[in-house]
Structures are given as C-alpha cells and as structure tokens.
Design a protein around this motif. Structure first.
Motif, PDB file in Angstrom:
ATOM      1  N   ILE A 166     -17.666 -85.332   9.625  1.00  0.00           N
ATOM      2  CA  ILE A 166     -17.226 -86.098   8.464  1.00  0.00           C
ATOM      3  C   ILE A 166     -17.508 -87.594   8.675  1.00  0.00           C
ATOM      4  O   ILE A 166     -17.822 -88.312   7.716  1.00  0.00           O
ATOM      5  CB  ILE A 166     -15.725 -85.876   8.200  1.00  0.00           C
ATOM      6  CG1 ILE A 166     -15.450 -84.393   7.881  1.00  0.00           C
ATOM      7  CG2 ILE A 166     -15.226 -86.760   7.071  1.00  0.00           C
ATOM      8  CD1 ILE A 166     -16.131 -83.898   6.638  1.00  0.00           C
ATOM      9  N   ILE A 167     -17.425 -88.055   9.914  1.00  0.00           N
ATOM     10  CA  ILE A 167     -17.637 -89.483  10.193  1.00  0.00           C
ATOM     11  C   ILE A 167     -19.055 -89.920   9.824  1.00  0.00           C
ATOM     12  O   ILE A 167     -19.222 -90.875   9.048  1.00  0.00           O
ATOM     13  CB  ILE A 167     -17.312 -89.798  11.663  1.00  0.00           C
ATOM     14  CG1 ILE A 167     -15.840 -89.496  11.953  1.00  0.00           C
ATOM     15  CG2 ILE A 167     -17.641 -91.261  11.989  1.00  0.00           C
ATOM     16  CD1 ILE A 167     -15.462 -89.593  13.422  1.00  0.00           C
ATOM     17  N   PRO A 168     -20.114 -89.282  10.362  1.00  0.00           N
ATOM     18  CA  PRO A 168     -21.467 -89.724   9.976  1.00  0.00           C
ATOM     19  C   PRO A 168     -21.793 -89.514   8.496  1.00  0.00           C
ATOM     20  O   PRO A 168     -22.479 -90.356   7.899  1.00  0.00           O
ATOM     21  CB  PRO A 168     -22.389 -88.883  10.874  1.00  0.00           C
ATOM     22  CG  PRO A 168     -21.571 -87.737  11.331  1.00  0.00           C
ATOM     23  CD  PRO A 168     -20.183 -88.249  11.410  1.00  0.00           C
ATOM     24  N   ILE A 169     -21.311 -88.405   7.881  1.00  0.00           N
ATOM     25  CA  ILE A 169     -21.678 -88.220   6.478  1.00  0.00           C
ATOM     26  C   ILE A 169     -20.862 -89.145   5.565  1.00  0.00           C
ATOM     27  O   ILE A 169     -21.290 -89.443   4.439  1.00  0.00           O
ATOM     28  CB  ILE A 169     -21.535 -86.749   6.030  1.00  0.00           C
ATOM     29  CG1 ILE A 169     -20.081 -86.271   6.072  1.00  0.00           C
ATOM     30  CG2 ILE A 169     -22.424 -85.854   6.863  1.00  0.00           C
ATOM     31  CD1 ILE A 169     -19.896 -84.871   5.486  1.00  0.00           C
ATOM     32  N   LEU A 175     -27.996 -85.488   4.517  1.00  0.00           N
ATOM     33  CA  LEU A 175     -28.095 -84.237   5.247  1.00  0.00           C
ATOM     34  C   LEU A 175     -28.673 -84.438   6.638  1.00  0.00           C
ATOM     35  O   LEU A 175     -28.376 -83.670   7.553  1.00  0.00           O
ATOM     36  CB  LEU A 175     -28.961 -83.244   4.456  1.00  0.00           C
ATOM     37  CG  LEU A 175     -28.255 -82.413   3.384  1.00  0.00           C
ATOM     38  CD1 LEU A 175     -29.258 -81.519   2.667  1.00  0.00           C
ATOM     39  CD2 LEU A 175     -27.133 -81.576   3.970  1.00  0.00           C
ATOM     40  N   SER A 176     -29.511 -85.443   6.802  1.00  0.00           N
ATOM     41  CA  SER A 176     -30.081 -85.724   8.133  1.00  0.00           C
ATOM     42  C   SER A 176     -28.966 -86.004   9.133  1.00  0.00           C
ATOM     43  O   SER A 176     -28.957 -85.465  10.244  1.00  0.00           O
ATOM     44  CB  SER A 176     -31.035 -86.916   8.070  1.00  0.00           C
ATOM     45  OG  SER A 176     -32.138 -86.643   7.258  1.00  0.00           O
ATOM     46  N   ALA A 177     -28.020 -86.851   8.741  1.00  0.00           N
ATOM     47  CA  ALA A 177     -26.893 -87.163   9.620  1.00  0.00           C
ATOM     48  C   ALA A 177     -26.074 -85.922   9.908  1.00  0.00           C
ATOM     49  O   ALA A 177     -25.630 -85.690  11.042  1.00  0.00           O
ATOM     50  CB  ALA A 177     -26.020 -88.242   8.979  1.00  0.00           C
ATOM     51  N   GLN A 182     -24.578 -81.936  14.032  1.00  0.00           N
ATOM     52  CA  GLN A 182     -24.220 -80.566  14.372  1.00  0.00           C
ATOM     53  C   GLN A 182     -25.095 -79.998  15.484  1.00  0.00           C
ATOM     54  O   GLN A 182     -24.607 -79.283  16.371  1.00  0.00           O
ATOM     55  CB  GLN A 182     -24.322 -79.689  13.125  1.00  0.00           C
ATOM     56  CG  GLN A 182     -23.216 -79.941  12.115  1.00  0.00           C
ATOM     57  CD  GLN A 182     -22.928 -78.744  11.246  1.00  0.00           C
ATOM     58  OE1 GLN A 182     -23.833 -77.986  10.898  1.00  0.00           O
ATOM     59  NE2 GLN A 182     -21.671 -78.535  10.881  1.00  0.00           N
ATOM     60  N   ILE A 183     -26.370 -80.316  15.467  1.00  0.00           N
ATOM     61  CA  ILE A 183     -27.278 -79.812  16.501  1.00  0.00           C
ATOM     62  C   ILE A 183     -26.924 -80.399  17.861  1.00  0.00           C
ATOM     63  O   ILE A 183     -26.919 -79.694  18.877  1.00  0.00           O
ATOM     64  CB  ILE A 183     -28.737 -80.132  16.127  1.00  0.00           C
ATOM     65  CG1 ILE A 183     -29.177 -79.245  14.963  1.00  0.00           C
ATOM     66  CG2 ILE A 183     -29.674 -79.924  17.312  1.00  0.00           C
ATOM     67  CD1 ILE A 183     -30.475 -79.682  14.338  1.00  0.00           C
ATOM     68  N   SER A 184     -26.605 -81.681  17.908  1.00  0.00           N
ATOM     69  CA  SER A 184     -26.229 -82.324  19.178  1.00  0.00           C
ATOM     70  C   SER A 184     -24.991 -81.650  19.769  1.00  0.00           C
ATOM     71  O   SER A 184     -24.929 -81.372  20.974  1.00  0.00           O
ATOM     72  CB  SER A 184     -25.967 -83.817  18.956  1.00  0.00           C
ATOM     73  OG  SER A 184     -27.117 -84.465  18.454  1.00  0.00           O
TER      74      SER A 184
END
Length: 498
Positions: A166-169, A175-177, A182-184
C-alpha cells in the motif's frame, strides 16, 4: 496436531482478512482495470503451477513418511530441488517469450499500452518462479508437520507483500510499483523458507547443498510425481479456464468483478484449508504405519465437521451476497456488477470443499489415478462449457459451468474413495447424512434469516449476518451431533497425539 491446525487457522485467517482489507484499497488507488490486470496475474500463477510437475506434493509426502531418515531427507530435497531449479528457469523463459502474445490476445480493453503490459508480464514471470519455489519449500515444512513455523513465515510474507505494498502504490499509483514490490518480497520469502527447511532437517547442514540427482530417489518417487504432474496439469486448467475465458471473451474489467465474487466465496475454502493442510501428512503417517482404523475414524469425523462449518457460512453468502459485497467494497457500482456471481460460485465451492478429504486420502496413499480420471472427465465438460456459455451469458455463464461440474463430480468422487480406498460400507449413507442433510438444513435456515429486513447501519448488518451464521452453526451441531460427540469434537485429534 491441534497445534498445527491452530497455526493453519491463524495463517489462513490472516489471508482471509488481508483479502477483505487490501483488495478494496488496491481498487481505490489503482482502479478496477488495474485490479483486473492483477487478477490476470493470478491466472498465470495458476497455469504455471502445472510445471510444478508434482514436485511439491512429492516432497511433502516423502517428508511425512516416518521411515525416512535425515540422510534420506537430504537426498530427497537435493534431488527434487535440482529438478525444481530447472522448472523455475523454464517458467521465467516461457513468460518472457510469450508476454507479447499474451498481452495482445488476452488483455482486452485496458488503459495500458502493449509495451507496458509486456513489461508487467515479464517481471511477473520472475515473481511466479520464486513463488513456486517458496511453495516447494513450504511443502517440505508441511510434510515435517512444522505448520507453526510455516504459517509464521507465510504471514510475515503476506504482510510485507500484500499490506506494505500500500505504501508504494499510495505514492506512485502505478502497477510497476505494485509488482516490483511484491516480487522483491517473494524472492526474500523463498530464500528464507529454504534456510528454515534445511535447519529443520538438520542444524549441521550448510545452506548451499550441492545440486545433484539421486537415481534411487527418482526411481522411488517418479510414479507418484508423474501422477501428480497430470493432476497439476488438469487442476491448473480446471481452476483457471473460467477466468481465462472471461479475459479472452469479455472486457478485462469483467474479470475483476468475477474475481471479487470468487474471492468472497473462497472464504469457504479458507475455513477448511487449515484442516486440509494439517491432515494430509497425518493421513500419510497413519497409512505408512498401517493404522487403517485411525484413518477411517478421523476421516468420518472430519467429513461432518467440514460440512457443518462450511454450510453455516455458505448459507449466509448464498442469500446475502449483495449486502456482504456492499459492506466490503462500499461502492454500489462494484456491487451491481459482481454480486450475482456469488450464489452460484458458493454452491460450487461447497462441492469443492467436500472433495478435499477424499482427495487427501488418495494422495496419502500415493494413488493419483482416480484424481486424474475425474479431472480429465471434468475437462470434457468445462472446455466447451466455458466457451459456449461465457459467450452467451457473460461471466455468469462461466460461473454456472464451473459450479455444475463441481456438483456432478462430487458424489462420483466420494463414492469411489469410500468404496475402494477406505472401505466404508456405508458410503452413500455417509454422503447423505454428513453432507446432503446438513446442507439442506443450513440453506433452509439461511433462507429464513434472509427474509429478516436489514438495518441501515453497517454495524448492525454485520452483527445480523454473524448472528445468523452462529445460529445456523448451533442448530447444525444440535441436529447432527449427539451431546457426547460435541465435546469429543473439541478434542478431535487427541487420540493422535505424538
């Protein structure tokens, strides 16, 4: 085993809560079309699961067999893990290579360019590979009956992946963020689970185990793994084909609405998953020690337990889908486009959860033939069914097709497992008394409670729904369990204490 089930309840409970809390936030910050893209990535995860080739189930089963020594476990892990590394590379390669084709043919009417969609899909490929590796290591922990540890790390991963995203979005609204975060988290999760699994085999083992393939291990497990490969292949197609058809035939936002409804009905599976996860290694252990009477006793008790719990909630979902989605999403526009799928999918999910115990009996015995026959038979119904009915009736046609197939195969599956694997002479009677009758009573009560007018207060509506579910649960317990049995169910697994 009660401790393991409690741990699984906590883990799955968090999963359930996170869906209800964070999906509305994803839609709020990114929009319904972006959430539909996120939903489509779940289809990719499901389809790629077929490449697991039965490795996770095989690892879990082998780790649950009591006669395997620590040296055997190391050989099994090293052999299957080496194979899995190749699988992970194949997954990344396939998604990277076909990202353009997928973006062009499967993602309709999106606000994103083709180049953006290809980028999203390619980074998703890396995440899928590491997520499957994590599930592989999780299978080892579950086989060792280390559910407490497994759920602890899974909850931490879920918090980092689904909550903290939620923080980055919030700041970037992209969607990139979302996908990069999530992948990290998933890569860190997979590496951590590997460390935990190795330490639970032996504290003397180094983190880096030399990759190797032991021919003796392959000879012992290949039949079960091959059977599980076919099960995975069929299951991946069966579980994703409805959503895949919707994304192909209908605008992509319809997939988002359908996924919202499916997520809501998945509550039923989440309620039973803690028992399901804990019971498979227990069944395997009991079969390996030839304790067939304990298997039959546990099996018959759990069938009724699962039915009572599932139908108590299913009756509320079936008759109150509109109110529940409104409480959840707080948007009338979303409610109007998603609530109609919930009653249909609820019936299908009831049938699916009823199959979990028979499915686990087959896998615990290393028998995959029945699972594959049922799965392949269902494909003959779903492949034409989804295409015809989705084109004619939209996403509701996909929901009806999925549910119809689940209802058809459930009694067939139940009958054969009871007759040939656990030798229950009262199989049909058991099916009626422990599945059909509780279901009829629960849905009858659910209909009565749904006739009571709702308050305009959300808090009171939530209380009314929860109270109705509790009363249905209480009545089912009183109707289908003797007084002596109710207290016995509280200590259901005491007789299996190690």
């Amino acid at each position: 085993m009660k401790k393991n089930i409690i741990a699984n309840i906590v883990g799955k409970g968090w999963s359930l809560i996170s869906n209800f809390v964070f999906i509305p936030l994803y839609i709020y910050f990114l929009g319904i079309q972006s959430y539909s893209i996120i939903s489509f990535t779940l289809i990719i995860v499901g389809l790629m699961a077929m490449l697991d080739a039965g490795m996770t189930a095989t690892l879990s089963r082998e780790f649950a067999i009591k006669t395997n020594s620590k040296k055997d476990l190391v050989k099994i892990l090293s052999t299957l893990e080496t194979c899995y590394f190749f699988i992970a590379i194949i997954i990344i390669g396939l998604i990277y290579s076909f990202a353009g084709v997928i973006a062009k043919n499967m993602l309709n009417d999106t606000k994103y360019s083709n180049i953006e969609l290809i980028f999203y899909l390619r980074i998703i490929g890396i995440g899928v590979a590491f997520q499957m590796l994590a599930q592989f290591y999780m299978g080892g922990l579950l086989g060792l009956e280390k559910q407490v540890k497994a759920n602890f790390y899974q909850i931490l991963w879920s918090i980092a992946r689904n909550a903290l995203v939620i923080i980055p979005i919030y700041y970037f609204r992209s969607l990139s963020a979302f996908f990069l975060w999530q992948i990290s988290c998933t890569i860190i999760y997979a590496v951590t689970l590997r460390m935990v699994l190795i330490r639970n085999i032996s504290r003397d083992l180094p983190f880096f185990i030399k990759p190797r393939i032991d021919n003796k291990v392959i000879k012992r497990v290949w039949k079960f793994a091959a059977g599980m490969l076919l099960i995975s292949l069929v299951a991946s197609v069966n579980t994703q084909l409805d959503k895949l058809t919707i994304s192909k035939v209908l605008p992509i936002d319809q997939l988002g609405y359908y996924t919202i409804a499916m997520t809501l009905t998945y509550i039923l599976m989440t309620l039973i998953n803690p028992v399901d996860i804990a019971i498979r290694p227990r069944f395997t252990a009991l079969f390996s020690e030839n304790k067939l009477q304990d298997v039959l006793l546990l099996y018959n008790k759990l069938i009724l337990f699962i039915s009572i719990v599932i139908f108590s909630i299913a009756a509320i979902l079936f008759f109150n889908s509109k109110e529940i989605i409104l409480i959840w999403m707080r948007k009338e526009s979303i409610v109007d486009k998603s609530y109609m799928y919930v009653p249909v999918l609820t019936l299908g999910m009831c049938a699916l959860t009823s199959n979990l115990l028979p499915f686990n009996i087959c896998l615990s015995l290393g028998k995959t033939k029945l699972n594959n026959i049922v799965g392949i038979f269902s494909l003959f119904l779903t492949i034409p069914g989804y295409w015809i009915f989705t084109r004619k009736y939209g996403a509701l046609g996909a929901a009806v097709t999925w549910t119809t197939v689940q209802i058809i195969i459930t009694p067939i599956y139940f009958y054969y497992v009871n007759k040939f694997y656990i030798k229950d002479k009262h199989g049909f009677k058991t099916f009626l008394q422990k599945i059909i009758y509780p279901g009829l009573v629960a849905f009858g009560l659910g209909f009565i409670f749904s006739r009571i007018p709702f308050s305009k207060s959300i808090v009171l509506v939530i209380f009314q729904l929860a109270f109705s579910a509790f009363i249905i649960l209480f009545i089912l317990l009183k109707c289908f369990l003797a007084k002596a049995d109710i207290s016995g169910y509280l200590g259901l697994f005491k007789f299996q204490k190690k």
